[in-house]
Design an enzyme around this catalytic site. Sequence first.
Site, mmCIF file in Angstrom:
data_model
loop_
_atom_site.group_PDB
_atom_site.id
_atom_site.type_symbol
_atom_site.label_atom_id
_atom_site.label_comp_id
_atom_site.label_asym_id
_atom_site.label_seq_id
_atom_site.Cartn_x
_atom_site.Cartn_y
_atom_site.Cartn_z
ATOM 1 N N ASP B 428 0.869 -1.158 0.000
ATOM 2 C CA ASP B 428 0.000 0.000 0.000
ATOM 3 C C ASP B 428 0.918 1.223 0.000
ATOM 4 O OD1 ASP B 428 -2.188 1.666 0.519
ATOM 5 O OD2 ASP B 428 -1.698 1.641 2.649
ATOM 6 N N LYS B 429 0.415 2.366 -0.352
ATOM 7 C CA LYS B 429 1.286 3.530 -0.324
ATOM 8 C C LYS B 429 1.063 4.368 0.937
ATOM 9 C CE LYS B 429 0.620 7.411 -2.442
ATOM 10 N NZ LYS B 429 0.913 8.378 -1.410
ATOM 11 N N THR B 430 -0.155 4.931 1.043
ATOM 12 C CA THR B 430 -0.400 5.858 2.134
ATOM 13 C C THR B 430 -0.334 5.145 3.470
ATOM 14 O OG1 THR B 430 -1.925 6.849 0.613
ATOM 15 C CG2 THR B 430 -1.910 7.713 2.852
ATOM 16 N N ARG B 661 2.533 17.199 -3.384
ATOM 17 C CA ARG B 661 1.129 17.342 -3.742
ATOM 18 C C ARG B 661 0.840 18.807 -3.921
ATOM 19 N NH1 ARG B 661 -3.291 13.739 -0.765
ATOM 20 N NH2 ARG B 661 -2.020 11.910 -0.377
ATOM 21 N N ASP B 744 -4.119 6.432 -4.645
ATOM 22 C CA ASP B 744 -3.773 7.773 -5.094
ATOM 23 C C ASP B 744 -3.793 7.875 -6.602
ATOM 24 O OD1 ASP B 744 -3.323 9.885 -3.359
ATOM 25 O OD2 ASP B 744 -1.691 8.732 -2.420
ATOM 26 N N ARG B 844 -5.132 4.325 -8.063
ATOM 27 C CA ARG B 844 -6.577 4.471 -7.983
ATOM 28 C C ARG B 844 -7.285 3.129 -7.859
ATOM 29 N NH1 ARG B 844 -7.720 8.741 -6.649
ATOM 30 N NH2 ARG B 844 -7.271 10.736 -7.614
ATOM 31 N N ASP B 870 -1.621 -0.677 5.927
ATOM 32 C CA ASP B 870 -1.898 -0.205 7.277
ATOM 33 C C ASP B 870 -3.361 0.098 7.514
ATOM 34 O OD1 ASP B 870 -1.999 2.065 5.657
ATOM 35 O OD2 ASP B 870 -1.688 3.332 7.413
ATOM 36 N N ASN B 873 -8.582 -0.458 4.297
ATOM 37 C CA ASN B 873 -8.721 -0.761 2.873
ATOM 38 C C ASN B 873 -7.692 -1.795 2.405
ATOM 39 O OD1 ASN B 873 -6.717 1.045 3.369
ATOM 40 N ND2 ASN B 873 -6.954 2.156 1.461
ATOM 41 N N ASP B 874 -6.754 -2.115 3.255
ATOM 42 C CA ASP B 874 -5.761 -3.114 2.874
ATOM 43 C C ASP B 874 -6.094 -4.499 3.420
ATOM 44 O OD1 ASP B 874 -4.191 -1.062 1.733
ATOM 45 O OD2 ASP B 874 -3.497 -0.538 3.736
#
Lengths: 362, 1208
Positions: B428-430, B661, B744, B844, B870, B873-874
Amino acid sequence: MEMIHVEEISTSALRSRQISSIHHLRQISFTPKRSKKSEVIYKFTQQNLHACKLSLTPQLVISLFLLMGIIFVPIGFVALHASRSVVEIVNRYDTECMPDEFKSNKVAYIQDISVSKNCTLAIKIPKFMKAPIHIYYQLDNYYQNHRRYVKSRNDKQLQYGLHYIQTSSCMPEEYSNGYPIVPCGLVAWSMFNDTYSFVRHGAPLFINRKNISWKSDRDHKFGEKIFPFNFQNGTLIGGKTLDPTIPLSEQEDLMVWMRASALPSFRKIYGRIEDDLDADEVVFVNIGNNYNTYTFGGKKKLVLSTSNMLLGGKNDFLGLSYITTGFSCIFLAVFFALLHVKNQRPDHDTSHFSWTRKNTIS
Amino acid sequence: MPNRERKRDKLRWSKIYTFSCIRPTAQLDTDDAPFSLQGPGFSRVVFCNQPGFHRKKPFKYTTNIISTTKYNVLTFFPKALFEQFRRVANIYFLFTAIFSLTPLSSLDPFSMVAPLAFVIGLSMLKEGLEDWNRFIQDLKVNKRKVNIHKEDGVFGKIAWQKISVGDIVRVEKDQFFPADLLLISSSYDDGICYVETMNLDGETNLKIKRSLETTLLFEDGESFKDFKATIRCEDPNPDLYNFVGNFEYAHEVIPLNTNQILLRDSKLRNTSYIYGVAIFTGHDSKVMQNSTASPSKRSKIEKKMDHVIIILFIILSLISLISSIGFAARIKYSMIKWWYMRLPDSRGYYDPSNVAYSSLLHLVTVLILYGYLIPISLYVSIEAVKVLQAMFINKDMHMYDEETNKPAHARTSNLNEELGQIETILSDKTGTLTCNQMDFLKCSIAGVSYGMRTSEVEAAAAKLMATEISSFTENSPKSHQVARAESCLGNNDTVQQAGIKGFSFKDDRIMEGNWVQECNADTILLFFHILALCHTAIPEPNEETGSFNYEAESPDEGAFLIAAREFGFEFCKRTQSSVFIQEKYSASRQPIQREFKVLNLLEFSSKRKRMSVIVRDEEGLIFLLCKGADSIIFERLSKNGRLYEEDTAKHINEYGEAGLRTLALTYRKLDEEEYYVWNAEFVKAKTTIGSDRENMLERAADLMERELILIGATAVEDKLQKGVPQCIDKLAQAGLKIWVLTGDKIETAINIGFACSLLRQGMKQICISTTNVDLVSRDGNRIAKENILMQMDNASQMIKLEKDPHAAFALIIDGKTLAYALEDDVKKQFLNLAVDCASVICCRVSPKQKALVTRLVKEGTGKTTLAVGDGANDVGMIQEADIGVGISGVEGMQAVMASDFSIAQFRFLERLLVVHGHWCYKRIAQMICYFFYKNIAFGLTLFYFEAYTSFSGQSVYNAWYMVLFNVILTSLPVISLGTFEQDVSSEVCLQFPALYQQGSKNLFFSWYKIFGWMGNGLYSSLVVFFLCVNMFDSQQFCVGGQTADIAVIGTTMFTCIIWAVNIQIALITSHYTWIQHAFVWGSIATWYLFLLGYGMVSPIISQDAYLILMEALGPAPIFWIATGLITVACNLPYLAHVSYQRALNPMDHHVIQEIKYCNKDVEDKLMWTNEMNKAIQKTMIGFSARVDAKIRQLRSKLHRKHSSSMVS
């Protein structure tokens, strides 16, 4: 010019490293001092305990093999020598003691009580035999290690006698004529009953039949006050009958027989001759050929053997296998030494890393 | 209004929020009539404030006690026992144990039952302990206290578990809701409250819940005195986002929806207190209905082990069959002649006339006897070892995060070895790669870029440049080390950033009030005003610092407010209609407070990608302040508002490249008249009823957000977590593939990809997208699919045609395209393409897609995958992957709860995999192989002996020896091998990540290895048996003249086996601490001690082993000589084989061991570091093109600086 920048950068990097190492130092000095015990626990949980690392370097391997070879080969020769020094005489008598008229029907001969089973063998002593000379009977193709047979005994009864009634393991030699049998079971029932007596120079040679069993059997396993009872009273007579007046703890033949042999061919001790026998001397053996091995084609042998401190009896196998293993070790040591010389790989040789190898291949 | 004590919260949010003012008021919602709640699924009736009704049937519902335990006191035994026998091997052992109670078995029943009981007991104990922990956890939750209405308006504290449906509950700020509640009223006048649902869906932003208008009156304890109402609603269900029900109060029926429902396990935020009625309690609550048992995972090694056990079963059956056939032949042809056997047997065990029956019974006997081939203790040993390994993972200080005080945690211990076999990481990224913390870093105002600090991408570039340059100057070990040291150091700009959280901006031109002197001071002022005004946050006074914390909906917004504060525009108060700003650097140089009337607020939505406020300043002027994504904003600029467009666009681009960003900031001045015309329309839209309302509102907002004037842009850094780029580099060196799956947008994802060096120089980016396809057309789907297929074909062709063997590709795909790519007919092609690419970035993607991609990788490639994330959603991805790793970071615990391992920071993944994974894999693999070896070596000797006993089923060993063999005499060394073995130290693991490949290639548990070990076992068994038998043959073995019986031969053989297998494990072990020494030599010593002790007890118990060592074996030299010979002979081939392998084909760890052994790494540092670099070079192809550009840029800067310093 380019080089100067490089230096600039690397010095800055160095500086930052120094800073960080200072931080590191500080951290260390600030951590509270641990007690020795908790230090060990800490190292343990961090999997950081002091360890010696074994690395099988060529030197180590070669010297290991060599060392083993050097140790084993002499032991092998000593053992072989010890085995060769034992004098062993084996005489098969089950066929020789068979009268010619019964040759075609051996079983009838052995089961016929009326026929005399005595026979005499002349044994020529090939070499000087030093006392004590052990006398063994050897049975072949006799499965004393068979599960049915091994189980058919009762240790508690042997020790405690009739007080102990739970003897179902002794089937089918548990009861006879409605009375319990002591000692019960197939093992005791099928006890070997050939007898040997020796004559030298016309005079009987004394055979010591005491102390042929293990001391622990006499003292602990076979009861002192337990006497044979109702033994061999059934319709089928197995082997030897026991004197009901002698307690089990003195029935040494029984004790020897009750130790189940591991292999279908086995020897059991009969007694000892406590005189030396000279070379070329002839000893006559009177054999009571009572035991039935004819039904199943088993062999009966009489064995005289001197004994030896190291190995006990005569068996070259141990020495030979020691020598073989020792020489294999030496051979391996030589092999690896040659490999090492031919394939000179220094300890820090890195060409064998997978990454290096892959690069050279591609 | 009397009795109102709501001092601070005089806010009417319903007025400010435009899009979420959907409060169902009875008089308005004519079309939204109460639901007719009939039929199944809608049977629940809740009598508010009358919990008495719910004490008895038919309205007695589940209590609020939750229990996540698997068992209770009564069910534990049968259920846990049943669980144990789901393992095939255990069933086999159970059968053998049962049969051993019959006379069929040649072994003592005790010797069969005891190990089984021990093994099963231990496993059950573990299960019980785990369940006990769950019980304790539940207990803690159940015992939490909350205020409920007792009677007559008096509230009192009770435990959560005592709450019953219908209770009025008062929940204070920052408390969790104890059950699913209907919101009655809150500390805010209009009955709203803020809820954090992190535990449910992982979203950190706050959600607003609103009470019904009717219940607003009940705002203090007193008022509940006579409150009575009825709720009719749906039955418990797991749908978090829907709720259907009616509220009946004072002869009115009001429909309820999810807006009034406060879910258990979410948290009350920013609201002093709320009152609510418990609707669903305990297991009826939505969160409990949602909890699914996580799938139980098994490692590849364990699955393969099952195959090996099946092979052993086959061998076992085979030798049993051979034995039985032999037995049958014997019984039929020879045994009848053995008069001393007294055949036939009355019980039919040895019946020559019924051979089939006898040999069938015999088959059972030998199946039990040869059971030692199947290591009964294998499972329990593995379990014990894994628990210890997990303990080491949990205790590792290098994976302990001091900031959050969280160690790594192995939540399931049965996957440890799988950690060493990972081939693909899906991340995951975020929150995983990045901190989910936004730092205001740069801004562009009126075409001028401000902000001196470098982003981490730039910093990384600078650092990598240093590495690269030093690698140019080969052969100078110093520079090598420096570079390496630096790259190992991690972020050394942490010192620099030790400032305000969320604010890393530094530029003297506009800080400290200096902006007044800038030429565009007016525009800058406006810029700051937008930062301070255009948001939906609430200030929260912070007693410690005297300033404010901001509760913002997104971290970006929080960063803006902090930035505004630091610039001197502190947002300090929000009232119903106004926002107050404390201006530090006004014209008068005195802090003054300004009030801005907020007229309207046009909220942010992902569709609109912008938000605006309409404010009236103190002079009465009306402004629209708008911020949004540049792509959206730029097309809405007025003609004269494009003054700075070019510069700003350039800056935004630069910021984007630096991994930041960006948002564009605009404003618009409104005439009084113009505003009122629009507002009239807006209010009309707002009061419209029905489904059209949202569209109308959006249209109205759209009308207003035009003709904007651009004043600048902001750049916020999505901070990478500490050490992420280094960690990813190391993982790549370990041969792992890393896929990033992020929600993202594509640009951000690529930025982050570069920042963590996932994208490197020389990589060709393959972007697959649907952007150029007209999706509106009728065949949109088909065309899109064809288009994607074509793109993938092209890409595959390109990869195929690529001649350069070092070329690397990166695949970038977005969620929309992924939806097509994951369809059944396309996914194979997609996977093939993705596998050919060095790194894959999916943007996305929805949580479901994450799970689907994971499944695709896992099943498509058949390789081991690890998913790390984390957030909630993961969870799907974490559960789907072979190993799920949860980051126990800032977001909720959902990911952690679903994970197999949890770590506090992404960078710990390196140590978890490269060190612990590598170790655990090797340990378990070697341990299992050794287990097979030792049981075969032991078990087969029993078989050989059978041949000598005419296959009667007699065991050569005393029953006790056999019991002790697995349980005591050989168990501890193998456990120490599985727990403590280290082929190389952890430092070396980290220095040579390439060693990790040994696990992913499965070098230590290949069939070759397994059969090799089995062969070794076979050899050892032959050596032990035949050497022993021939040595003892028939001659006397001691001076006393006695010959060997079963006991003597059995004991000698057993002694030899004990020696052989223990020496074998000593040879396998390469890492000796005192523990290994104690266990290996201790095991051998234990055997002699046992023999001594066992021989001393009564002969009734010790049977033929009575005094055997003291009397028979001890004094006989042949016993000792034989032991020595057989021990050496057993291990000779292994030693020769290993030495040969080492001499000619050493593995990497062998070479390292040798280097370490000879201390060459200390003596010859150059060689050591060179090797380290060589090991790395293979994977470190280069760095990103952008980073490269940065390097050039920095280099020229340095150059300039240097030449200028030369001049001076």
